[in-house]
Design a protein around this motif. Structure first.
Motif, PDB file in Angstrom:
ATOM      1  N   TRP A  39       0.926  -1.048   0.190  1.00  0.00           N
ATOM      2  CA  TRP A  39      -0.088  -0.212  -0.122  1.00  0.00           C
ATOM      3  C   TRP A  39       0.797   1.442  -0.295  1.00  0.00           C
ATOM      4  O   TRP A  39       2.031   0.887   0.500  1.00  0.00           O
ATOM      5  CB  TRP A  39      -0.758   0.152   1.176  1.00  0.00           C
ATOM      6  N   ASN A  40      -0.209   1.843  -0.622  1.00  0.00           N
ATOM      7  CA  ASN A  40       0.996   4.040  -0.362  1.00  0.00           C
ATOM      8  C   ASN A  40       1.046   4.144   0.878  1.00  0.00           C
ATOM      9  O   ASN A  40       1.890   5.093   1.385  1.00  0.00           O
ATOM     10  CB  ASN A  40       0.285   4.547  -1.321  1.00  0.00           C
ATOM     11  N   GLN A  41       0.184   3.761   1.358  1.00  0.00           N
ATOM     12  CA  GLN A  41       0.058   3.893   2.878  1.00  0.00           C
ATOM     13  C   GLN A  41      -0.434   3.009   4.048  1.00  0.00           C
ATOM     14  O   GLN A  41      -1.665   2.554   3.931  1.00  0.00           O
ATOM     15  CB  GLN A  41      -1.605   5.678   2.897  1.00  0.00           C
ATOM     16  N   ASN A  42       0.371   3.021   4.590  1.00  0.00           N
ATOM     17  CA  ASN A  42       0.609   1.604   5.707  1.00  0.00           C
ATOM     18  C   ASN A  42       0.550   1.989   6.460  1.00  0.00           C
ATOM     19  O   ASN A  42       0.999   0.551   7.733  1.00  0.00           O
ATOM     20  CB  ASN A  42       0.841   0.514   5.408  1.00  0.00           C
ATOM     21  N   ASP A  43       0.626   3.065   7.618  1.00  0.00           N
ATOM     22  CA  ASP A  43       2.247   3.469   8.789  1.00  0.00           C
ATOM     23  C   ASP A  43       1.033   2.737   9.578  1.00  0.00           C
ATOM     24  O   ASP A  43      -0.495   2.650  10.200  1.00  0.00           O
ATOM     25  CB  ASP A  43       1.648   5.075   8.582  1.00  0.00           C
ATOM     26  N   TRP A  45       0.190  -0.914  10.418  1.00  0.00           N
ATOM     27  CA  TRP A  45      -0.250  -1.441  10.261  1.00  0.00           C
ATOM     28  C   TRP A  45      -0.025  -3.111  11.462  1.00  0.00           C
ATOM     29  O   TRP A  45       1.362  -2.605  10.787  1.00  0.00           O
ATOM     30  CB  TRP A  45      -1.095  -1.502   9.035  1.00  0.00           C
ATOM     31  N   TRP A  54      -4.171   3.728  12.654  1.00  0.00           N
ATOM     32  CA  TRP A  54      -3.443   3.113  11.352  1.00  0.00           C
ATOM     33  C   TRP A  54      -4.413   3.429  10.655  1.00  0.00           C
ATOM     34  O   TRP A  54      -5.652   4.264  10.538  1.00  0.00           O
ATOM     35  CB  TRP A  54      -3.891   1.697  11.179  1.00  0.00           C
ATOM     36  N   ASP A  55      -3.287   3.639   9.726  1.00  0.00           N
ATOM     37  CA  ASP A  55      -3.228   5.417   8.179  1.00  0.00           C
ATOM     38  C   ASP A  55      -4.717   4.455   7.697  1.00  0.00           C
ATOM     39  O   ASP A  55      -4.958   2.935   7.600  1.00  0.00           O
ATOM     40  CB  ASP A  55      -2.515   5.246   7.800  1.00  0.00           C
ATOM     41  N   ASN A  73      -4.763   4.008  -1.993  1.00  0.00           N
ATOM     42  CA  ASN A  73      -3.423   3.391  -1.481  1.00  0.00           C
ATOM     43  C   ASN A  73      -3.348   1.927  -2.095  1.00  0.00           C
ATOM     44  O   ASN A  73      -2.147   1.835  -1.414  1.00  0.00           O
ATOM     45  CB  ASN A  73      -4.697   3.026  -0.058  1.00  0.00           C
TER      46      ASN A  73
END
Length: 92
Positions: A39-43, A45, A54-55, A73
């Motif tokens: 994913w582009n954004q998985n902060d 997780w 979680w993003d 994403n």
């Protein structure tokens, strides 16, 4: 008269009033099924952080997931049936 048998202390109820999966479990299944590592954004997780941080995960005051926003994403894969455990909106 014959005394009544004593119930065993190991007997379990025949039904459960709790969900089989926690929100963290369900989110983890979604992450894995949709290639979350790409994913582009998985902060945050799959970390020990509260799942509500979680993003893309939004929750109410009781830490219940109210929205899952994964638009733009790079979500790829089949959405798992466990997604139905959430009574919320899903955006991808």
């Amino acid at each position: 008269p014959t005394p009544l048998p004593t119930p065993l202390t190991t007997q379990q109820p025949t039904h459960s009033t709790t969900s089989l999966s926690t929100p963290r479990d369900i989110l983890g299944i979604i992450y894995t099924a949709t290639n979350g590592n790409r994913w582009n954004q998985n902060d945050k997780w799959l970390t020990s952080a509260n799942h509500c941080t979680w993003d893309g995960v939004l929750c109410n005051a009781d830490d219940e997931v109210t929205k899952l926003d994964l638009r733009s994403n790079n979500v790829d894969g089949t959405l798992p049936k466990e997604l139905g455990e959430f009574l919320c909106c899903f955006y991808h």
